[in-house]
Design a protein around this motif. Structure first.
Motif, short mmCIF file in Angstrom:
data_model
loop_
_atom_site.label_atom_id
_atom_site.label_comp_id
_atom_site.label_asym_id
_atom_site.label_seq_id
_atom_site.Cartn_x
_atom_site.Cartn_y
_atom_site.Cartn_z
N HIS A 159 0.86 -1.18 0.00
CA HIS A 159 0.00 0.00 0.00
C HIS A 159 0.90 1.23 0.00
N ARG A 160 1.30 1.63 -1.21
CA ARG A 160 2.20 2.75 -1.36
C ARG A 160 1.66 3.68 -2.45
N ASP A 161 1.97 4.96 -2.30
CA ASP A 161 1.67 5.91 -3.36
C ASP A 161 2.72 7.02 -3.31
N ASP A 185 2.61 10.21 -3.07
CA ASP A 185 2.40 11.26 -2.07
C ASP A 185 2.90 10.82 -0.70
#
Length: 301
Positions: free
Chosen positions: A194-196, A198
């Motif tokens: 779960h990475r993005d 931002d």
């Protein structure tokens, strides 16, 4: 690796303001039962109390909680109070405000700034404290957090709160808060799967400013509050086998490898899982393993 022989100091330490904590902590939400936010099966009270006491024995001195962590018959704050009061001088209890639930368990809208004092006082009553070590403001989709954070800063000046943090934020909110009062930690959802961009940017900014970055659901993946993910890529399983640990321990270790300012607060109501989570702080991943894990696009389900 024998989990029982490894304590939380294996992961090293970080400072939340002037409070030194081991980088492996404990999230208290799962202590309340199978459905912390619903009317699921309550936890066994003695087992949850035993988990908290065992955590402290294993060197955990950072516990993350909230007044809205409750299920039928169980309150995380009450469990912490019963298990650990009188509190050790080095134990740091971090709570959060912003969201809230009524006595039936239904969620309310986000607390108004003028309601935050009451929510802080509720945490104080439940925990049996005269001040809170750290209070995180959980942003609830507000564009600006200045008014809410300012209200908490006033409570800090009044001595009810020692340090402040923010949660569920973007980089601009960190700057907004820092202009009002010091921020010692940022809690955002972040994990191997779960990475993005931002959040990666926020993690970097926290490191540059010596602010702790504290991911939640780092082990749970897409399952979120429901529990640890069962979706593991072959590469992740291979790393786990190489170290003689579980995939969940690799996920925790990977999180800690993202920077010395990154803390981990895996939650569990299971004594065996607790020992495994703490032991993950001793897992040292190689550069090659980190590169492999960084390249994964893990999918839950």
């Amino acid at each position: 690796m024998t989990s029982e022989t490894i304590t939380a100091d294996a992961a090293g330490t970080w400072k939340l303001g002037d409070l030194t904590v081991n980088r492996i902590g404990l999230g208290a939400m799962r202590l309340t039962g199978s459905a912390a936010f619903h009317h699921g099966t309550p936890s066994d009270r003695e087992r949850s109390i035993a988990v908290l006491r065992r955590a402290v024995e294993l060197g955990v001195n950072h516990i993350d909680t909230a007044a809205f962590y409750f299920s039928a018959l169980r309150s995380a704050n009450e469990l912490i109070n019963s298990a650990l009061s009188p509190y050790a001088d080095d134990l740091v209890v971090v709570t959060k405000v912003g969201p809230y639930r009524d006595y039936s368990g239904e969620w309310g809208t986000s607390a108004r700034p003028d309601e935050l004092r009451g929510h802080v006082e509720e945490n104080l009553r439940q925990l049996g404290r005269d001040h809170l070590d750290v209070v995180n403001l959980r942003r609830m989709r507000q564009d600006s957090i200045a008014e809410h954070f300012g209200a908490l800063a006033e409570l800090r000046e009044a001595g009810l709160i020692r340090h402040l943090g923010i949660s569920g934020v973007e980089a601009r909110h960190l700057a907004e808060a820092q202009a009002i009062a010091p921020v010692v930690c940022v809690q955002n959802r972040f994990g191997l799967d779960h990475r993005d961009p931002d959040t990666d940017d926020l993690l970097r900014l926290c490191g540059e400013q010596d602010v702790a970055f504290v991911p939640f659901y780092a082990v749970a993946g897409e399952a979120g509050p429901q529990g640890a993910t069962t979706a593991h890529d072959d590469e992740l399983l291979a790393v786990a086998r190489a170290h003689g640990v579980s995939p969940a321990q690799v996920r925790i270790a990977w999180t800690l490898h993202q920077g010395p300012h990154v803390l981990s607060i895996p939650g569990t109501g299971n004594p065996d899982h607790l020992a495994e989570n703490v032991a993950a702080g001793a897992v040292r991943l190689t550069e090659e393993e980190l590169a492999t894990l960084n390249g994964l696009q893990l999918k839950a389900g």
